[in-house]
Design an enzyme around this catalytic site. Structure first.
Site, PDB file in Angstrom:
ATOM      1  N   ARG A 289      74.074  43.262  58.289  1.00 25.19           N
ATOM      2  CA  ARG A 289      72.963  44.003  58.904  1.00 25.19           C
ATOM      3  C   ARG A 289      73.256  44.233  60.383  1.00 25.19           C
ATOM      4  O   ARG A 289      73.011  45.319  60.915  1.00 25.19           O
ATOM      5  CB  ARG A 289      71.663  43.205  58.770  1.00 25.19           C
ATOM      6  CG  ARG A 289      71.152  43.132  57.357  1.00 25.19           C
ATOM      7  CD  ARG A 289      69.811  42.402  57.324  1.00 25.19           C
ATOM      8  NE  ARG A 289      69.395  42.183  55.964  1.00 25.19           N
ATOM      9  CZ  ARG A 289      69.124  40.993  55.430  1.00 25.19           C
ATOM     10  NH1 ARG A 289      69.173  39.899  56.160  1.00 25.19           N
ATOM     11  NH2 ARG A 289      68.773  40.905  54.170  1.00 25.19           N
TER      12      ARG A 289
ATOM     13  N   PHE B  97      67.826  50.422  47.956  1.00 27.02           N
ATOM     14  CA  PHE B  97      67.597  49.046  47.468  1.00 27.02           C
ATOM     15  C   PHE B  97      67.167  48.170  48.664  1.00 27.02           C
ATOM     16  O   PHE B  97      67.786  47.157  48.968  1.00 27.02           O
ATOM     17  CB  PHE B  97      68.860  48.443  46.820  1.00 27.02           C
ATOM     18  CG  PHE B  97      69.474  49.276  45.739  1.00 27.02           C
ATOM     19  CD1 PHE B  97      68.959  49.258  44.449  1.00 27.02           C
ATOM     20  CD2 PHE B  97      70.571  50.087  46.000  1.00 27.02           C
ATOM     21  CE1 PHE B  97      69.541  50.027  43.432  1.00 27.02           C
ATOM     22  CE2 PHE B  97      71.154  50.855  44.995  1.00 27.02           C
ATOM     23  CZ  PHE B  97      70.634  50.824  43.708  1.00 27.02           C
TER      24      PHE B  97
ATOM     25  N   ASP C  72      63.181  51.700  47.276  1.00 29.12           N
ATOM     26  CA  ASP C  72      63.280  50.612  46.300  1.00 29.12           C
ATOM     27  C   ASP C  72      62.371  50.986  45.133  1.00 29.12           C
ATOM     28  O   ASP C  72      61.371  51.681  45.314  1.00 29.12           O
ATOM     29  CB  ASP C  72      62.826  49.281  46.924  1.00 29.12           C
ATOM     30  CG  ASP C  72      63.356  48.063  46.170  1.00 29.12           C
ATOM     31  OD1 ASP C  72      64.241  47.378  46.701  1.00 29.12           O
ATOM     32  OD2 ASP C  72      62.882  47.815  45.030  1.00 29.12           O
ATOM     33  N   SER C  73      62.723  50.522  43.932  1.00 31.73           N
ATOM     34  CA  SER C  73      61.889  50.852  42.774  1.00 31.73           C
ATOM     35  C   SER C  73      60.656  49.949  42.694  1.00 31.73           C
ATOM     36  O   SER C  73      59.739  50.217  41.939  1.00 31.73           O
ATOM     37  CB  SER C  73      62.712  50.739  41.489  1.00 31.73           C
ATOM     38  OG  SER C  73      63.230  49.441  41.383  1.00 31.73           O
TER      39      SER C  73
ATOM     40  N   ALA D  23      66.725  54.455  42.173  1.00 33.00           N
ATOM     41  CA  ALA D  23      67.895  54.805  42.980  1.00 33.00           C
ATOM     42  C   ALA D  23      68.646  56.000  42.413  1.00 33.00           C
ATOM     43  O   ALA D  23      68.997  56.925  43.154  1.00 33.00           O
ATOM     44  CB  ALA D  23      68.830  53.599  43.065  1.00 33.00           C
TER      45      ALA D  23
ATOM     46  N   ASP E 252      72.849  48.593  48.504  1.00 34.38           N
ATOM     47  CA  ASP E 252      72.925  47.143  48.247  1.00 34.38           C
ATOM     48  C   ASP E 252      72.178  46.821  46.959  1.00 34.38           C
ATOM     49  O   ASP E 252      71.094  46.223  46.992  1.00 34.38           O
ATOM     50  CB  ASP E 252      72.326  46.387  49.447  1.00 34.38           C
ATOM     51  CG  ASP E 252      72.458  44.876  49.292  1.00 34.38           C
ATOM     52  OD1 ASP E 252      73.348  44.423  48.557  1.00 34.38           O
ATOM     53  OD2 ASP E 252      71.649  44.146  49.912  1.00 34.38           O
TER      54      ASP E 252
ATOM     55  N   CYS F 218      76.926  42.332  44.644  1.00 35.77           N
ATOM     56  CA  CYS F 218      76.687  40.887  44.721  1.00 35.77           C
ATOM     57  C   CYS F 218      76.879  40.235  43.356  1.00 35.77           C
ATOM     58  O   CYS F 218      76.435  39.110  43.135  1.00 35.77           O
ATOM     59  CB  CYS F 218      75.304  40.588  45.290  1.00 35.77           C
ATOM     60  SG  CYS F 218      73.975  41.262  44.297  1.00 35.77           S
TER      61      CYS F 218
HETATM   62  N1  SAH Z   1      69.241  45.088  50.599  1.00 31.17           N
HETATM   63  C1  SAH Z   1      68.243  44.058  50.377  1.00 31.17           C
HETATM   64  C2  SAH Z   1      68.438  43.319  49.061  1.00 31.17           C
HETATM   65  C3  SAH Z   1      68.445  44.185  47.842  1.00 31.17           C
HETATM   66  S1  SAH Z   1      68.056  43.352  46.382  1.00 31.17           S
HETATM   67  C4  SAH Z   1      68.222  43.102  51.556  1.00 31.17           C
HETATM   68  O1  SAH Z   1      69.026  43.247  52.489  1.00 31.17           O
HETATM   69  O2  SAH Z   1      67.378  42.214  51.559  1.00 31.17           O
HETATM   70  C5  SAH Z   1      68.029  44.618  45.212  1.00 31.17           C
HETATM   71  C6  SAH Z   1      66.770  45.472  45.223  1.00 31.17           C
HETATM   72  O3  SAH Z   1      67.020  46.555  44.325  1.00 31.17           O
HETATM   73  C7  SAH Z   1      65.497  44.817  44.720  1.00 31.17           C
HETATM   74  O4  SAH Z   1      64.510  44.872  45.724  1.00 31.17           O
HETATM   75  C8  SAH Z   1      65.063  45.648  43.501  1.00 31.17           C
HETATM   76  O5  SAH Z   1      63.667  45.855  43.439  1.00 31.17           O
HETATM   77  C9  SAH Z   1      65.784  46.945  43.743  1.00 31.17           C
HETATM   78  N2  SAH Z   1      66.098  47.738  42.536  1.00 31.17           N
HETATM   79  C10 SAH Z   1      66.554  47.284  41.341  1.00 31.17           C
HETATM   80  N3  SAH Z   1      66.809  48.319  40.518  1.00 31.17           N
HETATM   81  C11 SAH Z   1      66.526  49.447  41.215  1.00 31.17           C
HETATM   82  C12 SAH Z   1      66.601  50.846  40.915  1.00 31.17           C
HETATM   83  N4  SAH Z   1      67.038  51.275  39.725  1.00 31.17           N
HETATM   84  N5  SAH Z   1      66.246  51.722  41.871  1.00 31.17           N
HETATM   85  C13 SAH Z   1      65.814  51.304  43.081  1.00 31.17           C
HETATM   86  N6  SAH Z   1      65.724  49.995  43.409  1.00 31.17           N
HETATM   87  C14 SAH Z   1      66.074  49.088  42.500  1.00 31.17           C
END
Ligand code: SAH
Length: 395
Positions: free
Chosen positions: A214, A230, A252-253, A282, A299, A339
């Site tokens: 970050r 995400f 985010d979803s 996404a 991410d 991850c």
């Molecule tokens: N970048 C964040 C962590 C991401 S965790 C940080 O720095 O804290 C992954 C995230 O992806 C979750 O919040 C989840 O709700 C979201 N997610 C999962 N599937 C998704 C999709 N198909 N479209 C959008 N978001 C999604």
């Protein structure tokens, strides 16, 4: 000295233990000299009865998680020393007792010689997460050690193992406070503020592992249009705004994630009209971004939790990255992560390579990213390096 059940390995299977790898797979075991219960402490011997290691036994493909290669008594003092060592490392990394950051990982499983155990520190609220039955059984002992270690401060300890223990073990584990009762806490990371709810948040409450990445984003954000895909708690968004971005869109979803992101953006400077949070899928959102963004952060959650999901996961990374590389503005910067522990650095890079090759654009790797040093990787256990990231420049 307590007598522990002895596990004898098949001939030739001692070599990985002798190279200090902390896992023994079930197929390596010749026999045990007594009854084995999940979570038991066992002593591991070679076929010719040389002592090798001690660890926690579990039913499954990883049968023993090794916590020492010495024949010792794993009593309270033993665990205290390990946790103290883990704390000392975080202190030397200027994480523990630092002003600019008060959220860090105190114990990172194999990386701290405690396979199956995660302990995260959130400004006085400590979350224990056991991934093995053996560590779960030790949770009260571990909590006492933590209380002793932080004796000058009021700390809360929350056990959040319900979702991470092997469900077949059927322990009936419930998330619970082992000490104190604070669940919502404000933390500081590199000077940025976040509100964390350890009981309802994903993982132990926050993605602590993206701290350094970050910070790197702030170097690329000034004057740019940034997409944080995400976004979850909006970590990358807050840093991008702090770095002087013109515009940040967080996607985010999950509705909860959008709410958290808005709160965290507000915590760092009020209503910032450069920022917009959007609840969307996404893949749908990325279909039509056009050339709206100079900087994109991808991410996603772990696409593969198990080896058998690997191919689908690699396809997922490829599709997602292809959409970003196709559409990002000329000279754009893409921060892209995986991850998933089962996706190796090489496999991740190959998926991103395939995504880039399909677009025909010139793409260069500027940085190769990983998890920060409070998530250390034992050199004998490369599987511990689960976070992989690339920063790409797209001409
Ligand atoms: N970048 C964040 C962590 C991401 S965790 C940080 O720095 O804290 C992954 C995230 O992806 C979750 O919040 C989840 O709700 C979201 N997610 C999962 N599937 C998704 C999709 N198909 N479209 C959008 N978001 C999604």
């Amino acid at each position: 000295m307590n007598a522990f059940t002895k596990i004898i390995l098949k001939a030739g299977k001692e070599s990985s233990v002798m190279r200090l790898h902390p896992w023994i797979f079930s197929g390596a075991i010749q026999k045990a000299d007594g009854d084995l219960q999940e979570g038991d402490i066992v002593e591991v011997f070679s076929h010719d009865r040389q002592f090798l290691a001690m660890g926690h036994y579990q039913i499954g493909s990883i049968a023993v998680r090794i916590f020492t290669f010495q024949q010792v008594q794993p009593d309270a003092d033993f665990w205290k020393l390990k946790i103290q060592n883990a704390f000392n490392l975080r202190e030397s990394l200027k994480l523990a007792n630092s002003g600019a950051t008060n959220v860090y990982r105190l114990v990172h499983g194999e990386g701290d010689g405690m396979p199956g155990l995660i302990i995260d520190y959130y400004n006085g609220v400590i979350v224990i997460q056991a991934h093995s039955v053996g560590m779960y059984k030790l949770r009260h002992q571990i909590a006492s050690v933590i209380l002793e270690l932080f004796r000058n401060n009021q700390v809360t300890i929350y056990d959040k193992s319900e979702g991470t223990l092997p469900f077949k073990a059927n322990l009936g584990a419930k998330n619970e406070f082992l000490s104190g009762s604070t669940s919502i806490i404000d933390v500081v990371e590199n000077g940025y503020h976040f509100r964390i709810d350890v009981t309802t948040g994903q993982k132990t409450g926050f993605y602590i592992d993206q701290r350094d990445n970050r910070l790197l984003l702030t170097r690329y954000a000034a004057g740019k249009s940034v997409l944080n895909m995400f976004c979850y708690t909006g970590g990358f968004s807050v840093y991008a705004l702090g770095g002087g971005a013109n515009l940040v869109h967080s996607v985010d979803s999950s509705a909860q994630a959008i709410e958290l992101t808005e709160k965290n953006v507000a915590l760092n400077g009020g209503n910032d009209d450069r920022h917009k949070a959007v609840q969307a899928d996404a893949f749908a959102y990325m279909n039509a971004i056009g050339d709206a963004y100079d900087v994109i952060v991808l991410d996603p959650p772990a696409f593969a939790k198990h080896q058998d999901a690997l191919n689908n996961a690699l396809q997922g990374y490829k599709r997602l990255n292809a959409k970003a590389i196709e559409q990002i503005r000329s000279g754009g910067i893409l921060f892209t992560f995986s991850c998933s522990q089962v996706v190796s650095k090489e496999n991740f890079r190959k998926s991103v390579f395939a995504a880039a090759a399909n677009t025909g654009r010139h793409v260069r790797i500027l940085h190769q990213l990983t998890q920060p040093p409070d998530h250390p990787v034992s050199i004998y256990h490369p599987e511990g390096e689960y976070l992989k990231g690339l920063v790409l420049q797209v001409e």
